[in-house]
Scaffold this motif. Structure first.
Motif, PDB file in Angstrom:
ATOM      1  N   ALA A  12      18.893 -10.702  27.598  1.00 25.71           N
ATOM      2  CA  ALA A  12      18.933  -9.475  26.797  1.00 25.71           C
ATOM      3  C   ALA A  12      17.841  -9.548  25.758  1.00 25.71           C
ATOM      4  N   ALA A  13      17.730  -8.512  24.985  1.00 25.36           N
ATOM      5  CA  ALA A  13      16.731  -8.506  23.925  1.00 25.36           C
ATOM      6  C   ALA A  13      17.198  -9.442  22.829  1.00 25.36           C
ATOM      7  N   VAL A  14      16.576 -10.591  22.736  1.00 24.69           N
ATOM      8  CA  VAL A  14      16.982 -11.623  21.795  1.00 24.69           C
ATOM      9  C   VAL A  14      15.756 -12.140  21.075  1.00 24.69           C
ATOM     10  N   GLN A  15      15.846 -12.276  19.796  1.00 24.09           N
ATOM     11  CA  GLN A  15      14.725 -12.795  19.040  1.00 24.09           C
ATOM     12  C   GLN A  15      14.552 -14.274  19.313  1.00 24.09           C
ATOM     13  N   ASP A  16      13.309 -14.686  19.484  1.00 24.59           N
ATOM     14  CA  ASP A  16      12.972 -16.083  19.700  1.00 24.59           C
ATOM     15  C   ASP A  16      13.110 -16.822  18.376  1.00 24.59           C
ATOM     16  N   THR A  17      13.610 -18.038  18.429  1.00 24.67           N
ATOM     17  CA  THR A  17      13.761 -18.827  17.211  1.00 24.67           C
ATOM     18  C   THR A  17      12.599 -19.777  17.002  1.00 24.67           C
ATOM     19  N   GLY A  18      11.559 -19.661  17.837  1.00 24.77           N
ATOM     20  CA  GLY A  18      10.394 -20.546  17.713  1.00 24.77           C
ATOM     21  C   GLY A  18       9.554 -20.211  16.504  1.00 24.77           C
ATOM     22  N   GLU A  19       8.499 -20.960  16.320  1.00 27.18           N
ATOM     23  CA  GLU A  19       7.608 -20.759  15.180  1.00 27.18           C
ATOM     24  C   GLU A  19       6.872 -19.421  15.302  1.00 27.18           C
ATOM     25  N   ALA A  20       6.529 -18.856  14.187  1.00 24.88           N
ATOM     26  CA  ALA A  20       5.803 -17.596  14.162  1.00 24.88           C
ATOM     27  C   ALA A  20       4.364 -17.818  14.615  1.00 24.88           C
ATOM     28  N   PHE A  26       1.684 -12.286   7.571  1.00 22.99           N
ATOM     29  CA  PHE A  26       1.451 -10.855   7.467  1.00 22.99           C
ATOM     30  C   PHE A  26       2.644 -10.132   6.851  1.00 22.99           C
ATOM     31  N   LEU A  27       3.828 -10.346   7.372  1.00 20.32           N
ATOM     32  CA  LEU A  27       5.059  -9.745   6.843  1.00 20.32           C
ATOM     33  C   LEU A  27       6.146 -10.813   6.808  1.00 20.32           C
ATOM     34  N   PRO A  28       7.091 -10.684   5.908  1.00 16.02           N
ATOM     35  CA  PRO A  28       8.234 -11.609   5.941  1.00 16.02           C
ATOM     36  C   PRO A  28       8.970 -11.445   7.280  1.00 16.02           C
ATOM     37  N   PRO A  29       9.566 -12.500   7.810  1.00 14.67           N
ATOM     38  CA  PRO A  29      10.228 -12.444   9.119  1.00 14.67           C
ATOM     39  C   PRO A  29      11.242 -11.310   9.257  1.00 14.67           C
ATOM     40  N   GLU A  30      11.979 -11.004   8.201  1.00 10.78           N
ATOM     41  CA  GLU A  30      13.002  -9.960   8.317  1.00 10.78           C
ATOM     42  C   GLU A  30      12.426  -8.561   8.502  1.00 10.78           C
ATOM     43  N   PHE A  31      11.128  -8.376   8.265  1.00 14.96           N
ATOM     44  CA  PHE A  31      10.484  -7.072   8.448  1.00 14.96           C
ATOM     45  C   PHE A  31       9.681  -6.967   9.731  1.00 14.96           C
ATOM     46  N   ARG A  32       9.574  -8.038  10.485  1.00 14.02           N
ATOM     47  CA  ARG A  32       8.777  -8.024  11.717  1.00 14.02           C
ATOM     48  C   ARG A  32       9.597  -7.516  12.893  1.00 14.02           C
ATOM     49  N   ALA A  33       8.990  -6.671  13.701  1.00 20.24           N
ATOM     50  CA  ALA A  33       9.602  -6.240  14.960  1.00 20.24           C
ATOM     51  C   ALA A  33       9.178  -7.229  16.037  1.00 20.24           C
ATOM     52  N   PRO A  34      10.115  -7.726  16.822  1.00 19.26           N
ATOM     53  CA  PRO A  34       9.756  -8.689  17.864  1.00 19.26           C
ATOM     54  C   PRO A  34       8.844  -8.062  18.909  1.00 19.26           C
ATOM     55  N   SER A  35       7.922  -8.834  19.425  1.00 19.51           N
ATOM     56  CA  SER A  35       7.079  -8.374  20.525  1.00 19.51           C
ATOM     57  C   SER A  35       7.733  -8.776  21.834  1.00 19.51           C
TER      58      SER A  35
END
Length: 121
Positions: A12-20, A26-35
């Motif tokens: 499913a659509a799940v955010q990766d927990t790996g390094e940015a 560029f933006l804090p993690p909580e404001f980034r949309a996952p690619s």
């Protein structure tokens, strides 16, 4: 990112927990949309019968022919999941088909089960 406890290759659509990536400041993690590379896949409901090459697709296990969840994985494979929970790969569909028929992603789910619940499955 596949889940170790998930049956088969479904995701499913799940955010990766790996390094940015290189633009991590560029933006804090909580404001980034996952690619697309940051998630295991995308999912959408498909309530009507699914017709591919003139044939209505049926679940090979139970014969269901509507109320699918269509999953598009990071490797561009497309899988169909019936309401009974049977999941099968659909070689007649690809990521391009999924992108043409899906709307914009509006929710991100930490697990496959959360995504399925959100879609009413």
């Amino acid at each position: 990112m596949p889940w170790p406890d998930a049956p088969g290759p479904v995701a499913a659509a799940v955010q990766d927990t790996g390094e940015a990536g290189p633009d991590s400041d560029f933006l804090p993690p909580e404001f980034r949309a996952p690619s697309r590379q940051d998630v295991a896949g995308f999912m959408m409901r498909w309530d009507q019968p699914l017709v591919i090459d003139g044939e209505v697709r049926e679940c090979p296990d139970c014969g269901a022919y509507r109320n699918w969840v269509v999953l598009c994985l990071r490797d561009d494979s497309v899988w169909l999941r019936c309401r009974a929970g049977h999941t099968t790969r659909e070689p007649g569909l690809d990521a391009a088909w999924y992108n043409r028929h899906s709307g914009p992603a509006d929710h991100w789910h930490p697990t496959l089960e959360d995504g399925l619940r959100h879609l009413g499955h």
